[in-house]
Design a protein around this motif. Sequence first.
Motif: not given
Length: 275
Positions: A27, A45, A57, A62, A65-66
């Motif tokens: 990000q 992202l 994470t 994050i 899958h994000h």
Amino acid sequence: MTTHTDLPDFVVIDVETACARVSSICQVGIVGFRDGRELFAWETLLDPCDEFHAMNTHIHGIAAHHVAGQPTFAHVHAEIDRHLAGRVTVAHSHFDKGALAAACRVHARTMIETTWLDSVRVAKRAWPDLANHKLGGLARYLGIPHRHHDALSDARAAGWVIVKAIDHTGLSLADWMAPPRKPGAAPRAAADGPLKGERVVIIGEPRDGPLAHGIAARGGVVRTAVGSTTTMLVLADVGPLVRSDPQLRKAQAARLGGQPIRIVTAHRLAEMLAA
């Protein structure tokens, strides 16, 4: 995403990473500031092309899958370069600078040429009495809305730290960018004069500045730091940086302990010498 037409005074960048490798940017947030206000904000992202570690994470929320289907650093390099290149870029510590350089290497992109300013260094000088200068604590102290470890929010908060430091100290962005000047030796005291016998420490001006030369010409011995033989502390001005100087606190503590040390402004010293 917002766009901008005016050129910013400075931009701020913050990144979050997927794992211990600083190149694993997942990000990025960038905020531009002009004339003490936010000018634009941009964030995205990124697919870090690397693994996600559970600890990372847990910090920023994050996960893999994000970022599925999100661009890679290589895809947004040109956009980041457009915002940063040739400008003053603020980051809170050197982490983001290092991460950006590492991502450029890993993704075979050119290094982004920008001039960096560390908002930690600025905060330590502007508010030296704070227990620490982490971004979350600074945001609370300065009343800045902030969601920690969100790249855009972190970038925005670091930018407001700079804005508030400029307002608090009266130092301009150019002042903050200038490397600190290493003062030369203190001038030698004259053999005689109205300040003979005085051991003087100056804050707010270098030990080889005009005030020091004036004191030495009148017989005063200019010292670098308050000690057991100091008899006078002279405040070159009464701005926030001088009022929070550790030497002032040291002198005040010495007075409470019985040391005969006078604390005067440069203006008051001039009045005393003219009397």
